[in-house]
Design a protein around this motif. Structure first.
Motif, PDB file in Angstrom:
ATOM      1  N   LEU A 254      58.328  82.363  57.530  1.00  0.00           N
ATOM      2  CA  LEU A 254      59.622  81.879  57.424  1.00  0.00           C
ATOM      3  C   LEU A 254      60.763  82.905  57.304  1.00  0.00           C
ATOM      4  O   LEU A 254      60.462  84.011  56.723  1.00  0.00           O
ATOM      5  CB  LEU A 254      59.958  80.891  56.148  1.00  0.00           C
ATOM      6  CG  LEU A 254      58.917  79.809  55.808  1.00  0.00           C
ATOM      7  CD1 LEU A 254      59.235  79.074  54.586  1.00  0.00           C
ATOM      8  CD2 LEU A 254      58.503  78.869  56.915  1.00  0.00           C
ATOM      9  N   THR A 255      61.724  82.581  58.077  1.00  0.00           N
ATOM     10  CA  THR A 255      62.996  83.605  57.844  1.00  0.00           C
ATOM     11  C   THR A 255      64.400  83.011  57.746  1.00  0.00           C
ATOM     12  O   THR A 255      64.456  82.088  58.633  1.00  0.00           O
ATOM     13  CB  THR A 255      63.068  84.462  59.269  1.00  0.00           C
ATOM     14  OG1 THR A 255      61.789  84.882  59.752  1.00  0.00           O
ATOM     15  CG2 THR A 255      64.135  85.529  59.341  1.00  0.00           C
ATOM     16  N   SER A 256      64.970  83.104  56.782  1.00  0.00           N
ATOM     17  CA  SER A 256      66.223  82.521  56.360  1.00  0.00           C
ATOM     18  C   SER A 256      66.256  81.015  56.373  1.00  0.00           C
ATOM     19  O   SER A 256      67.267  80.299  57.065  1.00  0.00           O
ATOM     20  CB  SER A 256      67.388  83.017  57.239  1.00  0.00           C
ATOM     21  OG  SER A 256      67.543  84.381  57.303  1.00  0.00           O
ATOM     22  N   PHE A 257      65.232  80.502  55.833  1.00  0.00           N
ATOM     23  CA  PHE A 257      64.980  78.912  55.847  1.00  0.00           C
ATOM     24  C   PHE A 257      65.208  78.611  54.329  1.00  0.00           C
ATOM     25  O   PHE A 257      64.354  78.906  53.474  1.00  0.00           O
ATOM     26  CB  PHE A 257      63.701  78.714  56.329  1.00  0.00           C
ATOM     27  CG  PHE A 257      63.317  77.293  56.361  1.00  0.00           C
ATOM     28  CD1 PHE A 257      63.777  76.619  57.559  1.00  0.00           C
ATOM     29  CD2 PHE A 257      62.793  76.565  55.310  1.00  0.00           C
ATOM     30  CE1 PHE A 257      63.729  75.303  57.833  1.00  0.00           C
ATOM     31  CE2 PHE A 257      62.634  75.328  55.429  1.00  0.00           C
ATOM     32  CZ  PHE A 257      63.047  74.429  56.526  1.00  0.00           C
ATOM     33  N   ARG A 258      66.309  77.744  54.176  1.00  0.00           N
ATOM     34  CA  ARG A 258      66.541  77.066  52.764  1.00  0.00           C
ATOM     35  C   ARG A 258      66.554  78.222  51.873  1.00  0.00           C
ATOM     36  O   ARG A 258      67.624  78.975  51.925  1.00  0.00           O
ATOM     37  CB  ARG A 258      65.255  75.941  52.495  1.00  0.00           C
ATOM     38  CG  ARG A 258      65.175  74.846  53.183  1.00  0.00           C
ATOM     39  CD  ARG A 258      66.198  73.988  53.083  1.00  0.00           C
ATOM     40  NE  ARG A 258      66.213  72.521  53.896  1.00  0.00           N
ATOM     41  CZ  ARG A 258      67.075  71.811  53.917  1.00  0.00           C
ATOM     42  NH1 ARG A 258      68.384  71.957  53.545  1.00  0.00           N
ATOM     43  NH2 ARG A 258      66.788  70.715  54.254  1.00  0.00           N
ATOM     44  N   ASN A 259      65.546  78.117  50.714  1.00  0.00           N
ATOM     45  CA  ASN A 259      65.947  79.173  49.792  1.00  0.00           C
ATOM     46  C   ASN A 259      64.864  80.431  49.873  1.00  0.00           C
ATOM     47  O   ASN A 259      64.673  81.387  49.250  1.00  0.00           O
ATOM     48  CB  ASN A 259      65.640  78.671  48.482  1.00  0.00           C
ATOM     49  CG  ASN A 259      64.273  78.186  48.032  1.00  0.00           C
ATOM     50  OD1 ASN A 259      63.567  77.766  48.931  1.00  0.00           O
ATOM     51  ND2 ASN A 259      63.844  78.263  47.016  1.00  0.00           N
ATOM     52  N   TYR A 260      64.343  80.675  51.177  1.00  0.00           N
ATOM     53  CA  TYR A 260      63.553  81.593  51.592  1.00  0.00           C
ATOM     54  C   TYR A 260      64.251  82.736  52.495  1.00  0.00           C
ATOM     55  O   TYR A 260      64.452  82.308  53.808  1.00  0.00           O
ATOM     56  CB  TYR A 260      62.161  81.092  52.273  1.00  0.00           C
ATOM     57  CG  TYR A 260      61.290  80.356  51.432  1.00  0.00           C
ATOM     58  CD1 TYR A 260      60.345  80.959  50.659  1.00  0.00           C
ATOM     59  CD2 TYR A 260      61.455  78.918  51.393  1.00  0.00           C
ATOM     60  CE1 TYR A 260      59.340  80.165  49.776  1.00  0.00           C
ATOM     61  CE2 TYR A 260      60.468  78.244  50.523  1.00  0.00           C
ATOM     62  CZ  TYR A 260      59.682  78.779  49.679  1.00  0.00           C
ATOM     63  OH  TYR A 260      58.850  78.144  48.928  1.00  0.00           O
ATOM     64  N   ALA A 261      64.597  83.743  52.169  1.00  0.00           N
ATOM     65  CA  ALA A 261      64.953  84.966  52.898  1.00  0.00           C
ATOM     66  C   ALA A 261      63.818  85.242  54.063  1.00  0.00           C
ATOM     67  O   ALA A 261      64.052  85.375  55.100  1.00  0.00           O
ATOM     68  CB  ALA A 261      65.266  86.150  51.964  1.00  0.00           C
ATOM     69  N   SER A 262      62.535  85.289  53.217  1.00  0.00           N
ATOM     70  CA  SER A 262      61.563  85.534  54.102  1.00  0.00           C
ATOM     71  C   SER A 262      60.269  85.047  53.416  1.00  0.00           C
ATOM     72  O   SER A 262      60.228  85.219  52.071  1.00  0.00           O
ATOM     73  CB  SER A 262      61.339  87.068  54.788  1.00  0.00           C
ATOM     74  OG  SER A 262      61.193  87.950  53.217  1.00  0.00           O
ATOM     75  N   ALA A 263      59.306  84.755  53.855  1.00  0.00           N
ATOM     76  CA  ALA A 263      58.051  84.305  53.065  1.00  0.00           C
ATOM     77  C   ALA A 263      56.684  84.344  54.116  1.00  0.00           C
ATOM     78  O   ALA A 263      57.143  84.205  55.477  1.00  0.00           O
ATOM     79  CB  ALA A 263      58.194  82.889  52.768  1.00  0.00           C
ATOM     80  N   ALA A 264      55.779  84.489  53.735  1.00  0.00           N
ATOM     81  CA  ALA A 264      54.561  84.878  54.662  1.00  0.00           C
ATOM     82  C   ALA A 264      53.352  84.213  53.858  1.00  0.00           C
ATOM     83  O   ALA A 264      53.151  84.723  52.633  1.00  0.00           O
ATOM     84  CB  ALA A 264      54.486  86.216  54.824  1.00  0.00           C
ATOM     85  N   LEU A 265      52.544  83.652  54.600  1.00  0.00           N
ATOM     86  CA  LEU A 265      51.133  82.802  54.024  1.00  0.00           C
ATOM     87  C   LEU A 265      50.222  83.161  55.048  1.00  0.00           C
ATOM     88  O   LEU A 265      50.213  83.011  56.201  1.00  0.00           O
ATOM     89  CB  LEU A 265      51.422  81.625  53.871  1.00  0.00           C
ATOM     90  CG  LEU A 265      52.074  80.865  52.543  1.00  0.00           C
ATOM     91  CD1 LEU A 265      52.121  79.462  52.608  1.00  0.00           C
ATOM     92  CD2 LEU A 265      51.630  81.639  51.306  1.00  0.00           C
ATOM     93  N   ASP A 266      49.268  83.790  54.668  1.00  0.00           N
ATOM     94  CA  ASP A 266      47.885  83.970  55.260  1.00  0.00           C
ATOM     95  C   ASP A 266      46.979  83.174  54.894  1.00  0.00           C
ATOM     96  O   ASP A 266      46.513  83.193  53.682  1.00  0.00           O
ATOM     97  CB  ASP A 266      47.282  85.492  55.489  1.00  0.00           C
ATOM     98  CG  ASP A 266      48.519  86.185  56.237  1.00  0.00           C
ATOM     99  OD1 ASP A 266      48.651  85.991  57.456  1.00  0.00           O
ATOM    100  OD2 ASP A 266      48.963  87.333  55.785  1.00  0.00           O
TER     101      ASP A 266
END
Length: 372
Positions: free
Chosen positions: A11-23
């Motif tokens: 995720l990039t700049s989505f809702r309250n996530y500046a960035s997020a990564a899940l593997d």
């Protein structure tokens, strides 16, 4: 191990996530944390990997992180039996729209994502579905149909756009020839919507009546109110002709009412608790939730049978009001679907019985930490 699963989510700049990564591994995904931490935001991002506006139905220009430049993005790698597929979606240049890319190439339409994954979801906002307005039940059923027939959502939207044009013309006392052309267009869309709904309902009812329907949740009887009370055309062309005639004849009535009084936008979707013979709207809150879960589980099986793609399930706050027996039934039913299910909740204890069948993440202020 499911044939298809999300192995990576960004995720990039989505809702309250500046960035997020899940593997991710090919197991269920459990997200736990306090209210407002970002659990629902994350599964909303996953829901945008399908046609439509996602599980909150939010305008696309409201999805970006507050204070950002508005360019939100969601990207996922889907492992399939034919190899991995990269799907991304995000803000487009035009306000209120989005773009979709598949394996680095612009998709011809958002429905192209459905070739690789299907999505179904339940949220707390649906808990009052059976006692609320018909429009909400109709929207819920149309979402089920779209998971089975990806173009259905677009047909519903096209009908509603044409209907609004007709309503404006009625209000303005517009040109009758133009009105007839719009009514013919409405009839084409309405016919597609009607037969997609009725065909899907027929298949869903047949599966519910089979032994496969044992999900551990109450069985349901389903029905759609008639599109035409006094007639049921058997073919698309017959229905289109009949609707066009009726809309032409009802112009004066509709002008006085300020709306189109006949059409697929007036149809209601009803559910009855089979064992009790009671309309779902009269059942207890717990029974309504159980009926809704059972319906989604059966529809997921139908989608898998008819398309060969087991849909991913997004279940927001799903375990909060289920007793231990029902939670165990839910987890067992999810395993039988052979798919990856995403679940959220405030209390990790509610998902303890999943054990190694799920990967667990704690969510806090838009940050993710794997806990199991």
């Amino acid at each position: 191990m499911p044939q298809r699963y999300i192995s990576r989510l960004r995720l990039t700049s989505f809702r309250n996530y500046a960035s997020a990564a899940l593997d991710l591994a090919p197991r269920h995904v459990v997200l736990t944390g306090e209210n407002g931490a970002g659990k629902t935001n994350l599964i909303e991002a996953v829901s945008l990997l399908s046609p439509g506006r996602g599980l909150r139905r939010a305008p696309f220009d409201t999805l970006a992180l507050s204070g950002s430049d508005g360019n939100w993005a969601v990207a996922a790698s889907i492992e399939t039996e034919y190899g991995p597929v990269d799907i991304g979606t995000g803000a487009a240049g035009d306000a209120g729209s989005r773009r979709v890319r598949i394996n680095g190439t612009n998709a011809s339409s958002v429905t192209q994502m459905s070739e690789y994954l299907r999505l179904l979801w339940l949220t707390p906002a649906m808990d009052g579905l059976f006692s609320g307005p018909a429009s909400e039940r109709r929207r819920f059923f149309d979402r089920l149909v779209t998971t089975l027939i990806p173009g259905h959502g677009a047909a519903v939207a096209d009908f509603e756009t044409a209907m609004r044009q007709r309503n404006r013309l009625l209000d303005e006392n517009g040109d009758p020839a133009w009105m007839s052309a719009i009514e013919a267009q409405m009839a084409e869309y309405a016919s597609a919507v009607h037969f997609a709904r009725t065909d899907s309902l027929t298949h869903l009812q047949a599966l519910m009546a089979s032994s496969v329907a044992d999900t551990g949740f109450p069985e349901a009887l389903l029905d759609l109110s008639p599109l035409l009370e006094d007639a049921e055309p058997k073919t698309a062309s017959e229905l289109e002709g009949e609707l066009a005639l009726r809309w032409r004849a009802s112009r004066a009535l509709d002008r006085a009412a300020g709306r189109t009084t006949l059409g697929p936008h007036r149809v209601d979707f009803s559910v009855t608790h089979r064992q009790k013979g009671m309309p779902a709207g009269l059942c207890s809150t717990g029974e309504q939730k159980a009926l809704l879960i059972g319906l989604v589980l059966i529809h997921a099986r139908l989608v898998k049978e008819m398309t060969g793609i087991a849909p991913f399930l997004l279940l927001d706050e799903i375990a909060a009001h289920l007793d231990p027996k029902r939670r165990a039934a839910l987890f067992d039913a999810l395993d039988k679907l052979d798919t990856q299910c995403w679940m959220t909740g405030t209390d990790p204890v509610l998902f303890a019985d999943l054990g190694a069948r799920a990967q667990h993440f704690a969510v806090a202020s838009g940050q993710l930490h794997q806990t199991g």
